[in-house]
Enzyme design. Structure first.
Site, PDB file in Angstrom:
ATOM      1  CB  VAL A  95      -1.018   0.023   1.174  1.00  0.00           C
ATOM      2  CG1 VAL A  95      -2.049  -1.072   1.013  1.00  0.00           C
ATOM      3  CG2 VAL A  95      -0.324  -0.080   2.530  1.00  0.00           C
ATOM      4  CE1 TYR A 113       5.982   2.775   2.527  1.00  0.00           C
ATOM      5  CE2 TYR A 113       4.397   0.991   2.518  1.00  0.00           C
ATOM      6  CZ  TYR A 113       5.663   1.459   2.271  1.00  0.00           C
ATOM      7  OH  TYR A 113       6.608   0.608   1.744  1.00  0.00           O
ATOM      8  CG  HIS A 142      11.011   1.562   5.708  1.00  0.00           C
ATOM      9  ND1 HIS A 142       9.763   2.129   5.718  1.00  0.00           N
ATOM     10  CD2 HIS A 142      11.242   1.222   4.422  1.00  0.00           C
ATOM     11  CE1 HIS A 142       9.265   2.113   4.487  1.00  0.00           C
ATOM     12  NE2 HIS A 142      10.137   1.572   3.686  1.00  0.00           N
ATOM     13  CD  GLN A 165       9.237  -4.900   1.781  1.00  0.00           C
ATOM     14  OE1 GLN A 165       9.100  -3.689   1.606  1.00  0.00           O
ATOM     15  NE2 GLN A 165       8.340  -5.613   2.427  1.00  0.00           N
ATOM     16  CD1 TRP A 212      12.035  -2.814  -1.063  1.00  0.00           C
ATOM     17  CD2 TRP A 212      11.585  -1.415  -2.753  1.00  0.00           C
ATOM     18  NE1 TRP A 212      13.092  -1.946  -1.195  1.00  0.00           N
ATOM     19  CE2 TRP A 212      12.843  -1.074  -2.215  1.00  0.00           C
ATOM     20  CE3 TRP A 212      11.085  -0.660  -3.815  1.00  0.00           C
ATOM     21  CZ2 TRP A 212      13.613  -0.019  -2.702  1.00  0.00           C
ATOM     22  CZ3 TRP A 212      11.850   0.384  -4.313  1.00  0.00           C
ATOM     23  CH2 TRP A 212      13.089   0.707  -3.757  1.00  0.00           C
ATOM     24  N   GLY A 220       9.310  -2.802 -10.616  1.00  0.00           N
ATOM     25  CA  GLY A 220      10.094  -1.577 -10.798  1.00  0.00           C
ATOM     26  C   GLY A 220       9.180  -0.382 -11.001  1.00  0.00           C
ATOM     27  CB  VAL A 266      -5.369   2.168  -6.908  1.00  0.00           C
ATOM     28  CG1 VAL A 266      -4.307   2.615  -5.900  1.00  0.00           C
ATOM     29  CG2 VAL A 266      -5.105   2.798  -8.269  1.00  0.00           C
ATOM     30  NE  ARG A 311      -3.216  -1.887 -14.472  1.00  0.00           N
ATOM     31  CZ  ARG A 311      -2.735  -0.673 -14.660  1.00  0.00           C
ATOM     32  NH1 ARG A 311      -2.354   0.051 -13.629  1.00  0.00           N
ATOM     33  NH2 ARG A 311      -2.632  -0.181 -15.866  1.00  0.00           N
ATOM     34  CD  GLU A 339     -10.903  -9.710  -9.632  1.00  0.00           C
ATOM     35  OE1 GLU A 339     -11.139  -9.847 -10.847  1.00  0.00           O
ATOM     36  OE2 GLU A 339     -11.783  -9.463  -8.775  1.00  0.00           O
TER      37      GLU A 339
END
Ligand code: NAP
Length: 295
Positions: A19, A48, A106, A156, A182, A186, A229, A233, A235
Site C-alpha cells: 500500500v 506510508y 525500513h 525486503q 519491493w 520496478g 489501486v 489488476r 485479480e
C-alpha cells in the site's frame, strides 16, 4: 494462498498486497478490495501514513485477523531502542491489532542496532511473529545477522527483472533470510510492462507481462507484494499459479538484468544525506504541529 516458511517456522504468503503510494482516501477501499480478491498479506509502513486506514479496512473486511499476514516497518525517525519500542506500540494501536505478523526496520541507517533490540523484545513478548529488515544490502545484512541476538527472518529489497539482486539474494539465502521484493515491477520504470521478452513469454502462456514477472519472482522463491489501486489488476496479479516458466524462459529473463536500481542505491552517500534531511524535516514539522497544539 501458497506460503513460504520462514527460518522461525512462521508461514508467510508468497504473494501479498502493498500500500505504498496508495492515498489515505483510497486506501480503505483498496485494502477491502484486495482482501475480497483473495490477498492475505498486507504490507504497510509507518512512513506510508496509512496504518490507521489499513487497520480499519481489516476490521471491516470480516476476514479473521489470524488469516491475514500483516507487515509494517519502523521508519528512521523512530530508530533507537526507546523510540522504536514506543513506535511499535503506536503501530499496533493504529493497525487495531494486538500483534503483527512481520515487523521490519525500513532502512539500514542511524541507530538500527538500538531499534533492532526493541524488535527482538517485541518478538519475544509475542507482539510480533517475525522480525526483519528492509534495504539492508549484503554488508549491512551480514553485520546484523552476525552480531544481533536474534537473526532477522526477512529482508525486503528492490527486486525486478531490471534489478534482479542476484548477489543480495545469495547472501540472504546463505543467512536464512527470506527475500521479499519491493517495486517488484520496478513501478513500471524502464518500460518493463512492454518489454519484448516479457510480452513474448506472456503470449506463450496467455498471460500479461506483469503476470510473467510475478511468476518469475515466485519461481525464484522471492515473496512479492504488488501494489495496484485497480481491482482488475489486483485479480490479474493473483492469477499466476496456473503456469510454469521453463528453464529457457527463466534464462531469458535473467538476461534482462541491468544490475542497478531503478530508483537509487542505499549505499550512495548522497542518499544517506537525503534521508538525514528527511528525518530532520519530519521532526521539525512534528515539533511545529506540537507547538501549535499547545498554544
Ligand atoms: N521497503 C521499501 O523500502 C519499499 C519501497 C517501495 C515499496 N515497498 C512496498 O512494495 C510494494 C510494491 O512496490 P511499489 O508499489 O513501489 O511498485 P510496484 O508494485 O512495482 O508497481 C506498482 C505500479 O504498477 C502498476 N501496476 C500494478 N499491477 C499492474 C498490472 N498488472 N499491469 C500494469 N500495471 C500494474 C500500478 O498501477 P495502478 O496502481 O494504477 O494499478 C503501480 O503504478 C509497495 O506498495 C510497498 O508495500 C517497499
Amino acid at each position: 494462498m501458497k506460503s513460504v516458511v520462514l527460518s522461525n517456522g512462521v508461514s508467510m504468503p508468497r504473494l501479498g498486497y502493498g500500500v505504498y503510494q496508495v492515498t489515505k482516501a483510497e486506501c480503505e477501499e483498496c485494502v477491502l478490495e484486495a482482501l475480497a480478491a483473495g490477498y492475505r498479506l498486507i504490507d504497510t509502513a509507518q512512513s506510508y501514513f496509512n496504518e490507521e486506514v489499513v487497520g480499519s479496512a481489516i476490521r471491516k473486511s470480516g476476514v479473521p485477523r489470524q488469516e491475514i499476514f500483516l507487515t509494517t516497518k519502523v521508519c528512521l525517525e523512530h530508530y533507537g531502542y526507546e523510540a522504536c519500542k514506543a513506535s511499535v506500540e503506536a503501530s499496533l494501536r493504529k493497525l487495531k491489532t494486538d500483534y503483527l505478523d512481520l515487523l521490519l526496520l525500513h532502512q539500514p541507517f542511524s541507530d538500527c542496532y538500538g531499534a533492532w533490540r526493541a524488535l527482538e523484545e517485541a518478538y519475544e513478548a509475542g507482539k510480533v511473529r517475525a522480525i526483519g529488515i528492509s534495504n539492508f544490502y549484503p554488508d549491512r545484512m551480514v553485520d546484523l545477522a552476525t552480531f544481533a541476538r536474534i537473526r532477522p527472518m526477512v529482508n525486503q529489497v528492490e527486486v525486478h527483472p531490471y534489478h534482479q539482486q542476484q548477489e543480495a539474494k545469495r547472501w540472504n539465502d546463505k543467512y536464512g533470510l527470506q527475500t521479499e521484493a519491493w517495486a517488484l515491477f520496478g513501478e513500471g520504470r524502464g518500460g518493463v510492462f512492454t518489454d519484448p521478452v516479457l510480452l513474448e513469454l506472456g503470449e506463450k502462456y496467455g498471460k500479461t507481462a506483469a503476470q510473467v514477472i510475478l511468476r518469475w519472482h515466485l519461481q525464484r522463491g522471492v515473496v512479492a507484494i504488488p501494489k495496484s489501486v485497480h481491482r482488475e489488476r489486483m485479480e490479474e496479479n493473483l492469477d499466476v499459479f496456473d503456469f510454469t516458466l521453463s528453464g529457457e524462459d527463466l534464462a531469458r529473463i535473467a538476461a534482462l538484468d541491468r544490475g542497478r536500481s531503478a530508483f537509487f542505491s542505499h549505499t550512495d552517500p548522497n542518499m544517506v544525506e537525503w534521508f538525514g534531511r528527511m528525518v530532520e524535516e519530519r521532526r521539525e514539522r512534528q515539533d511545529a504541529a506540537g507547538e501549535t497544539k499547545n498554544r
